[in-house]
Scaffold this motif. Sequence first.
Motif, PDB file in Angstrom:
ATOM      1  N   TYR A   1       1.579  -3.141 -10.059  1.00 24.09           N
ATOM      2  CA  TYR A   1       3.530  -2.299  -9.976  1.00 24.09           C
ATOM      3  C   TYR A   1       4.267  -2.687  -8.766  1.00 24.09           C
ATOM      4  N   SER A   2       3.370  -2.119  -7.718  1.00 19.51           N
ATOM      5  CA  SER A   2       3.307  -2.923  -6.640  1.00 19.51           C
ATOM      6  C   SER A   2       4.185  -3.884  -5.875  1.00 19.51           C
ATOM      7  N   LEU A   3       2.922  -4.622  -7.060  1.00 21.25           N
ATOM      8  CA  LEU A   3       2.568  -6.633  -6.332  1.00 21.25           C
ATOM      9  C   LEU A   3       3.676  -7.303  -7.245  1.00 21.25           C
ATOM     10  N   ALA A   4       4.572  -6.598  -8.384  1.00 22.02           N
ATOM     11  CA  ALA A   4       5.146  -7.158  -9.013  1.00 22.02           C
ATOM     12  C   ALA A   4       7.048  -6.165  -8.747  1.00 22.02           C
TER      13      ALA A   4
ATOM     14  N   ALA B   1       0.792  -1.192   0.415  1.00 21.72           N
ATOM     15  CA  ALA B   1      -0.359  -0.074   0.396  1.00 21.72           C
ATOM     16  C   ALA B   1       1.163   1.344   0.009  1.00 21.72           C
ATOM     17  N   ALA B   2       1.252   1.112   0.796  1.00 21.37           N
ATOM     18  CA  ALA B   2       2.746   1.999   0.900  1.00 21.37           C
ATOM     19  C   ALA B   2       3.673   2.181  -0.632  1.00 21.37           C
TER      20      ALA B   2
ATOM     21  N   VAL C   1       4.879   6.107  -3.371  1.00 20.25           N
ATOM     22  CA  VAL C   1       5.914   6.382  -5.016  1.00 20.25           C
ATOM     23  C   VAL C   1       5.597   6.407  -6.095  1.00 20.25           C
ATOM     24  N   PHE C   2       3.766   5.513  -6.014  1.00 17.58           N
ATOM     25  CA  PHE C   2       3.490   5.736  -7.683  1.00 17.58           C
ATOM     26  C   PHE C   2       2.184   7.171  -6.954  1.00 17.58           C
TER      27      PHE C   2
END
Length: 446
Positions: A406-409, A391-392, A397-398
């Motif tokens: 993208y966070s999950l990747a 989540a952060a 960041v994004f």
Amino acid sequence: MVQKPPSVVYSWMVVILLFVCYTIAAIDAKVMTLMVADVRQDLKLDDFQISLLQGFATVVLVAVAAVPIGRIVDNGRNRGKLLAGGIVLWCLATAASGLSRSFGHLFAARVAVGIGESTLGPTAYSLISDYFEPRRRAFAISVFALGYPVGGGLALVIGAYVLQAAKAYGAVILPVIGLVQPWQMVFFIVGLPGLLVAVLVALIREPQRHASPTAVIGVQRMTLRETGGFLAHRWKVYSSLIGSVSLLGMLAIGTAIWYPTFLIRTYGMTATEAGYSFGILMIVCGGLGNLTGGWFSGFFMRRGHPAANLNIMTWVTLVKVAPLVVGPLMPTAGGALLLMGIATFIGQGTNSVALASLQDITPSRLRGQMTALMLLCVTLVGTALGSSVIAAMTQFVFHDDGALRYSLAILPAIIGPAVALMFVLARKPYRAAMIEMGEWHEKKKT
């Protein structure tokens, strides 16, 4: 007098019974997820209070309570009766959740559920480790561990059916209790049947403890000082093993929490479609992965590879990185789910193997405490950081909710190689610990 070893049939009967216990525990812990809207409306709660009921009360406190309970498991004389008492507590507490008329009452009931369920992990892993030799231990643990994905899935299926039936019947007035809403009736229905299982668990025959270090052979109780000294002697292998498994827990929990939301945001799936698809994927792929990892552990150990469990965890961690990274970047929901299914199948293969590896290097009189310590670290790191890191990254960041994919990747691309390196560094102290445990076996036989 030497105790006669249990038969193979009886040992597997115990494993199946413990699997049933795990399934019931998962149902009792997770059934509330279906009733959030009803509970909020009737008790006038907010989202933060609901999060405490579903997370802190029944997850974090489970891990914390498991540590002292683990010591009781290690020093106790009848682990079956201890677990039976825990089952009675969490089943009655689940039913008591249906009596709640306020947040405080429901929170206290869910805490009691967590404390009762904290007896399951240390007790079950300790019992299975004494019923099975290392060559068969991981597969036995993998059968027991099926209770988590199966129970979690059944919590949604059975809970949805029971809630639908209760709502169709409507609110009822019971003697002494008074007015009972449909969501409260669900707690009664899913909680009380577990009491019958508690009776069977109380009848489990206590197996002979084995795999004790030379210093404590014949000792029925280890002092805290002796326990601390033993852990200090093996701090390298325990810190590496527990630390790496905790990071894998952070990756697994964080991904599992956010993947349905990712499917909704990225591909426009409904909440029902995402929940059903991801739930079935976790039950099928997770269950098969658990069993496969346990089978491979036994296969390699029977062929003379004492460090087989650590090798399996190393390779599995590396191999599952690719589908975890590519899956969220797929152009279709089908492709994302397919790769997530592959990653789940591969990744779940480490669950039983990781816990079996801990049992393999730990004497019987410490297994409950070490299992509790690992579960504590996995729960705290996984629950506290798993969802928050993703989540952060998305928010800070994004700065875009749509960038969740993208966070999950990114997370597995960072954690996967780091954990694999930790496993590699643990190889030498792990092999030394396995050899030492073998020396203890030999000395006990002479």
